[in-house]
Design an enzyme around this catalytic site. Structure first.
Site, short mmCIF file in Angstrom:
data_model
loop_
_atom_site.label_atom_id
_atom_site.label_comp_id
_atom_site.label_asym_id
_atom_site.label_seq_id
_atom_site.Cartn_x
_atom_site.Cartn_y
_atom_site.Cartn_z
CB THR A 73 48.01 40.31 40.58
OG1 THR A 73 48.83 40.06 41.40
CG2 THR A 73 48.12 38.91 39.70
CG ASN A 142 57.18 41.11 47.88
OD1 ASN A 142 57.52 41.02 47.32
ND2 ASN A 142 56.93 39.65 47.76
CD GLN A 170 54.57 45.22 50.65
OE1 GLN A 170 54.82 46.16 51.29
NE2 GLN A 170 53.99 44.16 50.47
CB ALA A 187 43.28 49.20 47.46
CG HIS A 188 45.37 43.75 49.93
ND1 HIS A 188 46.19 43.19 50.73
CD2 HIS A 188 45.68 43.83 48.56
CE1 HIS A 188 46.60 42.11 49.65
NE2 HIS A 188 46.65 42.14 48.64
CB CYS A 310 52.41 31.66 48.82
SG CYS A 310 52.23 29.80 48.45
N1 PLP Z 1 54.03 43.15 44.10
C1 PLP Z 1 54.15 42.81 45.33
C2 PLP Z 1 55.99 43.18 46.20
C3 PLP Z 1 53.34 42.30 45.93
O1 PLP Z 1 53.82 42.24 47.99
C4 PLP Z 1 51.95 41.72 45.87
C5 PLP Z 1 51.44 41.21 46.70
O2 PLP Z 1 51.71 40.49 47.77
C6 PLP Z 1 51.25 41.97 44.56
C7 PLP Z 1 52.67 42.25 43.76
C8 PLP Z 1 50.16 41.67 44.52
O3 PLP Z 1 49.33 42.79 44.22
P1 PLP Z 1 47.75 42.29 44.60
O4 PLP Z 1 47.71 41.56 46.32
O5 PLP Z 1 47.16 43.37 45.00
O6 PLP Z 1 47.77 41.84 43.84
#
Ligand code: PLP
Length: 366
Positions: A73, A142, A170, A187-188, A310
């Protein structure tokens, strides 16, 4: 916290790799600030730069292009807010992290019924753009797993003087990263901890320095680096460098999709006609709200999502399925099933048994 028995929500987050947990514990011993000049600080800096080189090696990118962040994000926001190019063009299926930072004057690029970028529309919009644009098109979605033709997008964007920002959250660790000017990773999603990610900036010349803060990450991202988290990120990537599991995942995904089609012939799979990640299925069961499916599956110990997870746990209409021409009712009957490296035959069996019960209840209620 209860341990889920059948975890099919890998696109939301992946289980933390044991090697990542060990690396985080080890890095916590280097608790000094990597910016401090004393011996402890120098040792923390060395650990940070070793992790950077390791992430770079495993992702196939240059170490000096990596800006560590608190997740994808922040990486996406950094690119969108600090890129010098004036124009902004984002695909209609981007994650909210992109949509929220694209700015009011951004233009939106549509997708076809399978969720694939409309290249003719891209040509048209690029031709109309009064100034070079930062164009955000994700590598794989995603919610649906649909993979975008990023080589063709990059070629067009660069020919128009713009730059491509690819959300690879992804796909990192699953597919080779695309030839994009900016890439966001998290990372997660690949076995590391939440709260760590990176922007891979191949066009650092296009970025403004961070407005505030103490000049970390060569001035592009302010704030003391999360050394333990970054070490966990590096260890997870290294631990999962072998992508052989994807072959099994593709087979299991195909079995799952054939199974749901056999249970209910009127189901629909979003993006079924497109190139998709082998780990993601977005499946509509007409007449059964996604929340009802989720609860029934959860009661049977099966974890999935309704579209995108969400933060509030609320189920919202999916802008991704909406952009693919699905109405709100259809999108509201769709669940996302996502697989990972520990997914086995028994997980698919359990999912199908539970799904079969939901479909049978639908028939008897009709
Ligand atoms: N972009 C996509 C396609 C995602 O699936 C996600 C997380 O769900 C994000 C961005 C955001 O990632 P983060 O949780 O590392 O902020």
């Amino acid at each position: 916290m209860t341990t889920p028995t059948t975890y099919l929500d890998w696109n939301a987050t992946a289980p933390t790799e044991p090697a990542a947990i060990a690396a985080m514990a080890d890095a916590a011993a280097h608790w000094a600030n990597p910016s401090s000049v004393h011996a402890g600080g120098r040792s923390a800096r060395a650990a940070l730069e070793a992790a950077r080189r390791s992430v770079a090696g495993n992702l196939g990118v240059a170490a000096d292009s990596i800006i560590f962040t608190s997740g994808a994000t922040e990486a996406l926001a950094l690119a969108l807010n600090q890129c010098r190019l004036k124009g902004r063009l984002v695909s209609a299926v981007e994650h909210d992290a992109v949509r929220a930072n694209a700015g009011e004057r951004s233009r939106v690029l549509g997708v076809d019924d399978d969720g694939v970028i409309d290249l003719a529309a891209l040509d048209l919009i690029l031709g109309e753009c009064p100034e070079p644009a930062l164009v955000a098109v994700m590598h794989a979605n995603n919610e649906t797993g649909v993979v975008q033709p990023l080589a063709a997008v990059a070629e067009r964007v660069r020919a128009a003087g713009g730059a491509l920002l690819a959300d690879c959250v992804q796909t990192a660790g699953k597919l080779d990263l695309p030839d994009a000017d900016f890439i966001a990773v998290s990372a997660h999603k690949l076995g590391g901890p939440p709260g760590v990610g990176a922007l891979i900036a191949r066009r650092l010349d296009l970025l403004h320095a961070a407005r505030e803060g103490g000049g970390h990450e060569r001035g592009y991202r302010a704030g003391t680096e999360n050394l333990a988290g970054i070490a966990g990120f590096a260890a997870a990537l290294a631990a999962r460098a072998d992508r052989g599991w994807l072959v099994q995942a593709a087979r299991l995904r195909d079995r799952l999709e054939a199974g749901v089609r056999a249970i209910a012939s009127d189901i629909a799979i979003a993006g079924a006609g497109a190139d998709r990640l082998p780990t993601t299925s977005a499946i509509r069961l007409p007449g059964v709200p996604a929340a009802t499916q989720l609860i029934a599956l959860d009661l049977d110990g099966v974890c999935v999502s309704a579209g995108a997870a969400c933060s509030s746990g609320r189920v919202r209409a999916s802008h991704v399925l909406g952009a693919m021409g699905w109405n709100e009712a259809a999108a509201g009957e769709t669940i996302r099933v996502s697989l990972g490296w520990t997914t086995g035959e028994d997980d698919i069996d359990r999912f199908l048994a539970s799904y079969g019960r939901i479909a049978r209840r639908r028939r008897s209620a009709a």
